[in-house]
Design a protein around this motif. Structure first.
Motif, PDB file in Angstrom:
ATOM      1  N   ALA A 137       0.822  -1.099   0.067  1.00 27.31           N
ATOM      2  CA  ALA A 137      -0.069  -0.046   0.039  1.00 27.31           C
ATOM      3  C   ALA A 137       0.914   1.351   0.070  1.00 27.31           C
ATOM      4  CB  ALA A 137      -0.979   0.030   1.311  1.00 27.31           C
ATOM      5  N   LEU A 138       1.837   1.264   1.094  1.00 28.48           N
ATOM      6  CA  LEU A 138       2.748   2.471   0.861  1.00 28.48           C
ATOM      7  C   LEU A 138       3.493   2.706  -0.462  1.00 28.48           C
ATOM      8  CD1 LEU A 138       4.589   2.394   4.334  1.00 28.48           C
ATOM      9  CD2 LEU A 138       3.170   4.420   3.445  1.00 28.48           C
ATOM     10  N   TRP A 139       4.057   1.743  -1.025  1.00 33.81           N
ATOM     11  CA  TRP A 139       4.763   1.724  -2.240  1.00 33.81           C
ATOM     12  C   TRP A 139       3.934   2.363  -3.478  1.00 33.81           C
ATOM     13  CZ3 TRP A 139       9.658   1.972  -2.766  1.00 33.81           C
ATOM     14  CH2 TRP A 139      10.420   1.415  -1.737  1.00 33.81           C
ATOM     15  N   LEU A 140       2.563   1.653  -3.407  1.00 35.40           N
ATOM     16  CA  LEU A 140       1.513   2.181  -4.465  1.00 35.40           C
ATOM     17  C   LEU A 140       1.107   3.729  -4.169  1.00 35.40           C
ATOM     18  CD1 LEU A 140      -0.918  -0.817  -4.662  1.00 35.40           C
ATOM     19  CD2 LEU A 140       0.544  -0.058  -6.313  1.00 35.40           C
ATOM     20  N   VAL A 141       0.976   3.917  -2.901  1.00 34.66           N
ATOM     21  CA  VAL A 141       0.653   5.493  -2.711  1.00 34.66           C
ATOM     22  C   VAL A 141       1.725   6.497  -2.975  1.00 34.66           C
ATOM     23  CG1 VAL A 141       0.080   7.092  -0.837  1.00 34.66           C
ATOM     24  CG2 VAL A 141      -1.053   5.051  -0.790  1.00 34.66           C
ATOM     25  N   GLY A 142       2.984   5.865  -2.751  1.00 36.44           N
ATOM     26  CA  GLY A 142       4.067   6.807  -3.363  1.00 36.44           C
ATOM     27  C   GLY A 142       4.281   6.692  -4.658  1.00 36.44           C
ATOM     28  N   ALA A 143       4.054   5.952  -5.460  1.00 35.84           N
ATOM     29  CA  ALA A 143       4.103   5.861  -7.225  1.00 35.84           C
ATOM     30  C   ALA A 143       2.957   6.961  -7.311  1.00 35.84           C
ATOM     31  CB  ALA A 143       3.921   4.434  -7.625  1.00 35.84           C
ATOM     32  N   MET A 144       1.824   6.960  -6.720  1.00 37.30           N
ATOM     33  CA  MET A 144       0.394   7.664  -7.222  1.00 37.30           C
ATOM     34  C   MET A 144       0.955   8.986  -6.761  1.00 37.30           C
ATOM     35  SD  MET A 144      -1.976   7.769  -8.971  1.00 37.30           S
ATOM     36  CE  MET A 144      -1.908   6.046  -9.211  1.00 37.30           C
ATOM     37  N   ALA A 145       1.285   9.524  -5.672  1.00 35.43           N
ATOM     38  CA  ALA A 145       1.749  10.575  -5.385  1.00 35.43           C
ATOM     39  C   ALA A 145       2.958  11.310  -6.114  1.00 35.43           C
ATOM     40  CB  ALA A 145       2.746  10.612  -3.808  1.00 35.43           C
ATOM     41  N   LEU A 146       3.810  10.433  -6.483  1.00 32.89           N
ATOM     42  CA  LEU A 146       4.517  11.039  -7.312  1.00 32.89           C
ATOM     43  C   LEU A 146       4.094  11.565  -8.862  1.00 32.89           C
ATOM     44  CD1 LEU A 146       7.779  11.507  -8.185  1.00 32.89           C
ATOM     45  CD2 LEU A 146       7.878   9.306  -8.916  1.00 32.89           C
ATOM     46  N   TRP A 147       3.067  10.394  -9.236  1.00 33.19           N
ATOM     47  CA  TRP A 147       2.318  11.066 -10.723  1.00 33.19           C
ATOM     48  C   TRP A 147       1.635  12.120 -10.583  1.00 33.19           C
ATOM     49  CZ3 TRP A 147       2.408  10.341 -15.439  1.00 33.19           C
ATOM     50  CH2 TRP A 147       1.290  10.730 -15.895  1.00 33.19           C
ATOM     51  N   LEU A 174       2.335  14.587  -8.560  1.00 31.03           N
ATOM     52  CA  LEU A 174       3.321  15.718  -8.470  1.00 31.03           C
ATOM     53  C   LEU A 174       3.610  16.043  -9.919  1.00 31.03           C
ATOM     54  CD1 LEU A 174       5.612  14.901  -5.175  1.00 31.03           C
ATOM     55  CD2 LEU A 174       3.821  16.930  -5.625  1.00 31.03           C
ATOM     56  N   VAL A 175       4.008  14.956 -10.710  1.00 32.69           N
ATOM     57  CA  VAL A 175       4.476  15.342 -12.038  1.00 32.69           C
ATOM     58  C   VAL A 175       3.164  15.765 -12.861  1.00 32.69           C
ATOM     59  CG1 VAL A 175       4.882  14.085 -14.169  1.00 32.69           C
ATOM     60  CG2 VAL A 175       5.886  13.452 -12.092  1.00 32.69           C
ATOM     61  N   CYS A 176       2.137  15.358 -12.705  1.00 31.15           N
ATOM     62  CA  CYS A 176       0.873  15.972 -13.346  1.00 31.15           C
ATOM     63  C   CYS A 176       0.585  17.363 -12.995  1.00 31.15           C
ATOM     64  CB  CYS A 176      -0.261  15.280 -13.327  1.00 31.15           C
ATOM     65  SG  CYS A 176      -0.093  13.715 -14.363  1.00 31.15           S
ATOM     66  N   TRP A 177       0.639  17.709 -11.732  1.00 37.15           N
ATOM     67  CA  TRP A 177      -0.039  18.994 -11.220  1.00 37.15           C
ATOM     68  C   TRP A 177       1.011  20.027 -11.068  1.00 37.15           C
ATOM     69  CZ3 TRP A 177      -3.562  17.515  -6.326  1.00 37.15           C
ATOM     70  CH2 TRP A 177      -4.478  16.627  -6.804  1.00 37.15           C
ATOM     71  N   PHE A 178       2.345  19.667 -11.041  1.00 36.01           N
ATOM     72  CA  PHE A 178       3.367  20.584 -10.673  1.00 36.01           C
ATOM     73  C   PHE A 178       4.494  20.647 -11.387  1.00 36.01           C
ATOM     74  CE2 PHE A 178       1.147  19.854  -6.663  1.00 36.01           C
ATOM     75  CZ  PHE A 178       0.352  20.942  -6.534  1.00 36.01           C
ATOM     76  N   VAL A 179       5.011  19.425 -11.695  1.00 35.83           N
ATOM     77  CA  VAL A 179       6.509  19.412 -12.377  1.00 35.83           C
ATOM     78  C   VAL A 179       6.056  19.666 -14.132  1.00 35.83           C
ATOM     79  CG1 VAL A 179       8.188  17.712 -13.421  1.00 35.83           C
ATOM     80  CG2 VAL A 179       7.389  17.706 -10.832  1.00 35.83           C
ATOM     81  N   PHE A 180       5.136  19.087 -14.914  1.00 39.97           N
ATOM     82  CA  PHE A 180       4.833  19.463 -16.264  1.00 39.97           C
ATOM     83  C   PHE A 180       4.428  20.777 -16.144  1.00 39.97           C
ATOM     84  CE2 PHE A 180       2.919  14.808 -17.405  1.00 39.97           C
ATOM     85  CZ  PHE A 180       4.287  14.545 -17.792  1.00 39.97           C
ATOM     86  N   PRO A 181       3.604  21.433 -15.407  1.00 39.38           N
ATOM     87  CA  PRO A 181       3.659  22.974 -15.776  1.00 39.38           C
ATOM     88  C   PRO A 181       4.945  23.834 -15.314  1.00 39.38           C
ATOM     89  CG  PRO A 181       1.664  22.437 -14.491  1.00 39.38           C
ATOM     90  CD  PRO A 181       2.777  20.924 -14.429  1.00 39.38           C
ATOM     91  N   ALA A 182       5.663  23.357 -14.264  1.00 36.15           N
ATOM     92  CA  ALA A 182       6.687  23.796 -14.121  1.00 36.15           C
ATOM     93  C   ALA A 182       7.825  23.725 -15.327  1.00 36.15           C
ATOM     94  CB  ALA A 182       7.558  23.567 -12.857  1.00 36.15           C
ATOM     95  N   TRP A 183       7.718  22.716 -15.897  1.00 40.04           N
ATOM     96  CA  TRP A 183       8.887  22.364 -17.203  1.00 40.04           C
ATOM     97  C   TRP A 183       8.296  23.261 -18.408  1.00 40.04           C
ATOM     98  CZ3 TRP A 183       7.242  19.515 -21.797  1.00 40.04           C
ATOM     99  CH2 TRP A 183       8.487  19.299 -22.367  1.00 40.04           C
TER     100      TRP A 183
END
Length: 188
Positions: free
Chosen positions: A143-153, A155-164
């Motif tokens: 569960a922790l690993w899946l949440v970590g992966a989804m949290a990363l996703w 972050l990428v969709c909401w913050f990293v892509f716009p910052a890039w």
């Protein structure tokens, strides 16, 4: 009635620097406010559905058998959901209380900040809710690993892509400005 030369200069002085649009500060604030409202409608709908789900969980028979850790995660998730709702509904209250005071640009700036805070809180709420659901469903550390992966996703969709995109746009603008400064001549 045609404007006088003095009125033309006054109107021009209220215009923003050339940023691709020719609009007054008030026109820009109106446009940004409309854009922000559209964004808030999307985010608020998601928060309301998630929060409704969270409020119903405590009344389910299985809630009584949750471990202390899962109950703590639930309480944290509900508190985060409440904070998220407050931050994403806050801009509406902000606008309503300041309407008519000629503070539209400031209202838009503060409402935008509240919206970003709401998105950060929504990120935390989503991760916390996911953790609770996956802990109950899987009963293991996966569960922790899946949440970590989804949290990363998230972050990428909401913050990293716009910052890039912003960084890329800024560097393209600088390259274009440097190219224009050399009189349009390519580098040698």
């Amino acid at each position: 009635m045609t404007p006088t030369a003095g009125e033309d200069r006054d109107a021009e002085s209220r215009r923003e620097p050339d940023i691709g649009r020719h609009e007054t500060t008030e026109e820009r604030a109106d446009r940004l406010w409309t854009d922000l409202l559209q964004e808030l409608r999307v985010a608020q709908t998601g928060v309301q559905i998630l929060f409704g789900f969270l409020l119903a969980v405590v009344f389910q028979p299985r809630f009584a058998v949750l471990s202390d850790t899962d109950r703590t995660i639930y309480v944290v998730t509900v508190m985060l959901g409440s904070a998220t709702a407050a931050a994403l509904i806050g801009p509406v209250s902000f606008h309503r209380l300041l309407t008519g005071h000629r503070l539209k640009p400031q209202t838009v700036a503060w409402a935008s900040r509240m919206t970003v805070l709401g998105l950060v809180l929504l990120f935390c709420t989503m991760c916390s809710a996911l953790l609770l659901i996956l802990r109950v469903a899987l009963h293991n550390a996966l569960a922790l690993w899946l949440v970590g992966a989804m949290a990363l996703w998230f972050l990428v969709c909401w913050f990293v892509f716009p910052a890039w995109v912003l960084a890329r746009s800024t560097s393209e603008d600088e390259t274009s400005d440097a190219h224009s400064a050399r009189g349009g001549r390519p580098d040698s």
